[in-house]
Design a protein around this motif. Structure first.
Motif, mmCIF file in Angstrom:
data_model
loop_
_atom_site.group_PDB
_atom_site.id
_atom_site.type_symbol
_atom_site.label_atom_id
_atom_site.label_comp_id
_atom_site.label_asym_id
_atom_site.label_seq_id
_atom_site.Cartn_x
_atom_site.Cartn_y
_atom_site.Cartn_z
ATOM 1 N N THR A 1 0.956 -1.062 -0.054
ATOM 2 C CA THR A 1 -0.106 0.090 -0.069
ATOM 3 C C THR A 1 0.764 1.192 -0.222
ATOM 4 O O THR A 1 2.041 1.511 0.851
ATOM 5 C CB THR A 1 -0.928 -0.141 1.074
ATOM 6 N N ILE A 2 0.555 2.188 -0.605
ATOM 7 C CA ILE A 2 1.255 3.583 -0.888
ATOM 8 C C ILE A 2 0.452 4.760 -0.412
ATOM 9 O O ILE A 2 -0.758 4.792 -0.895
ATOM 10 C CB ILE A 2 1.618 3.661 -2.513
ATOM 11 N N LEU A 3 0.881 5.407 0.515
ATOM 12 C CA LEU A 3 0.617 6.708 0.982
ATOM 13 C C LEU A 3 1.188 7.892 0.098
ATOM 14 O O LEU A 3 2.356 8.091 0.357
ATOM 15 C CB LEU A 3 0.400 7.001 2.348
ATOM 16 N N VAL B 1 -2.113 9.074 7.480
ATOM 17 C CA VAL B 1 -1.378 8.102 7.958
ATOM 18 C C VAL B 1 -2.312 7.166 9.054
ATOM 19 O O VAL B 1 -2.594 5.915 8.895
ATOM 20 C CB VAL B 1 0.005 8.055 8.448
ATOM 21 N N GLU B 2 -2.921 7.934 9.937
ATOM 22 C CA GLU B 2 -3.999 7.379 10.596
ATOM 23 C C GLU B 2 -5.079 6.846 9.987
ATOM 24 O O GLU B 2 -5.557 5.770 10.261
ATOM 25 C CB GLU B 2 -4.365 8.483 11.700
ATOM 26 N N TYR B 3 -5.576 7.429 9.075
ATOM 27 C CA TYR B 3 -6.692 6.863 8.221
ATOM 28 C C TYR B 3 -6.367 5.658 7.335
ATOM 29 O O TYR B 3 -7.075 4.593 7.444
ATOM 30 C CB TYR B 3 -7.045 8.093 7.092
ATOM 31 N N ILE B 4 -5.219 5.725 6.798
ATOM 32 C CA ILE B 4 -4.862 4.584 5.907
ATOM 33 C C ILE B 4 -4.591 3.252 6.714
ATOM 34 O O ILE B 4 -5.026 2.042 6.431
ATOM 35 C CB ILE B 4 -3.674 5.062 4.715
ATOM 36 N N ALA B 5 -3.951 3.537 7.912
ATOM 37 C CA ALA B 5 -3.512 2.508 8.991
ATOM 38 C C ALA B 5 -4.958 1.670 9.364
ATOM 39 O O ALA B 5 -4.866 0.595 9.931
ATOM 40 C CB ALA B 5 -2.623 2.788 10.111
ATOM 41 N N LYS C 1 -9.106 -1.791 6.572
ATOM 42 C CA LYS C 1 -9.189 -3.142 6.657
ATOM 43 C C LYS C 1 -8.532 -3.812 5.556
ATOM 44 O O LYS C 1 -7.685 -4.806 5.426
ATOM 45 C CB LYS C 1 -10.625 -3.858 6.701
ATOM 46 N N ASP C 2 -8.677 -3.086 4.203
ATOM 47 C CA ASP C 2 -7.883 -3.593 3.159
ATOM 48 C C ASP C 2 -6.468 -3.338 3.012
ATOM 49 O O ASP C 2 -5.604 -3.597 2.115
ATOM 50 C CB ASP C 2 -8.533 -3.321 1.723
ATOM 51 N N VAL C 3 -5.996 -2.682 3.969
ATOM 52 C CA VAL C 3 -4.556 -2.242 4.127
ATOM 53 C C VAL C 3 -3.878 -3.085 5.169
ATOM 54 O O VAL C 3 -2.635 -3.263 5.118
ATOM 55 C CB VAL C 3 -4.414 -0.784 4.329
ATOM 56 N N ALA C 4 -4.702 -3.500 6.263
ATOM 57 C CA ALA C 4 -4.074 -4.466 7.215
ATOM 58 C C ALA C 4 -3.134 -5.503 6.567
ATOM 59 O O ALA C 4 -3.688 -6.177 5.604
ATOM 60 C CB ALA C 4 -5.202 -5.063 8.178
#
Length: 279
Positions: A70-72, A126-130, A133-136
């Motif tokens: 995953t990329i932020l 960062v908080e949002y993307i972390a 569920k599809d990033v975990a």
């Protein structure tokens, strides 16, 4: 008289609002990801001050493709996400997913940009993307271009120090980043106004600078910079590379500002794949 005029102009230009120099937002989004090449979801989350932050979460076209990482993505200072999503669209074809969002004042995001707000927005992303569920379980790469590259260094440094144990990234990629607010202001004062750089250094505040934070980052770092970059000169990228800790790589390209994805597409994708393979 000329030099007095220049002095007063620079004092007004920089001290009244640094947003005149650093931020060029546009509200109207006219370009969207190509759904023949990727999938995308419009997302909204809140900045610390309550303003809405709008973005796109871009995924590979097929749900059967294994997500590599995953990329932020922290974009540059001009336009909005409609001008900035191309790297994620390209990387989605190799199995990457990622978030590109607009800072306050850009696109459909509320508020107005400032040094403080942009940093808060980056940390909130960062908080949002972390929390998705599809990033975990996926590796997280923090990628920034131009102003976003400068910001990515600071966000990565703060994650290492102030947010240690809460949020983390697995790699840092920056392209065409400037070393500090005062450095880039001085460079463009000389280039654009033919004025001594020290005047800009006097009047431009620096709430934080990439050159002070990149040395705190211990994850693998890839620094991309063009020798023909007229916006953020090459020496700034090299200064950031010198400050960065190992493991690190410097990829020098040609073709102007943030041109890697456009001019070196295959190698650009491979560099990201190589990052994922590193422990």
């Amino acid at each position: 008289i000329f030099f007095v005029f220049v002095f007063l102009f620079i004092a007004f230009y920089y001290s009244c609002s640094t947003s005149l120099f650093f931020y060029y937002p546009e509200k109207n989004i006219i370009n969207y990801p190509d759904t023949a090449r990727c999938l995308y979801e419009e997302v909204n989350f809140s900045a610390p001050d309550g303003n809405n932050l709008n973005g796109w979460f871009i995924k590979p076209k097929s749900d059967t493709v294994k997500v590599l990482a995953t990329i932020l993505f922290l974009h540059g200072n001009g336009g909005n996400i409609g001008y900035q999503f191309a790297p994620l669209e390209v990387l989605a074809q190799k199995g990457f997913q990622g978030l590109v969002f607009d800072y306050e004042g850009y696109g459909r995001s509320g508020g107005k940009p400032s040094q403080e707000k942009v940093l808060e927005d980056g940390l909130k992303a960062v908080e949002y993307i972390a929390g998705r569920k599809d990033v975990a379980g996926t590796k997280l790469i923090l990628f920034g271009q131009s102003l976003g590259g400068h910001l990515a260094c600071v966000v990565a440094g703060k994650l290492k120090d102030e947010f240690a144990g809460k949020y983390s990234i697995d790699a840092l990629v920056i392209e065409g980043a400037f070393s500090s607010h005062k450095d880039i202001a001085a460079h463009h004062s000389r280039k654009g106004f033919y004025a001594p750089g020290f005047l800009a250094r006097w009047f431009v505040p620096s709430r934080y600078d990439a050159v002070d934070y990149i040395g705190r980052v211990t994850v693998p770092a890839l620094i991309i910079h063009s020798s023909e970059d007229k916006v953020c000169p090459l020496f700034m990228g090299k200064e950031l590379f010198a400050k960065a800790k190992e493991p690190k790589e410097f990829w020098e390209i040609k073709g102007g500002h943030i041109a890697a994805c456009r001019l070196y597409k295959e190698e650009f994708m491979k560099r990201f794949e190589d990052l994922v393979s590193k422990k």
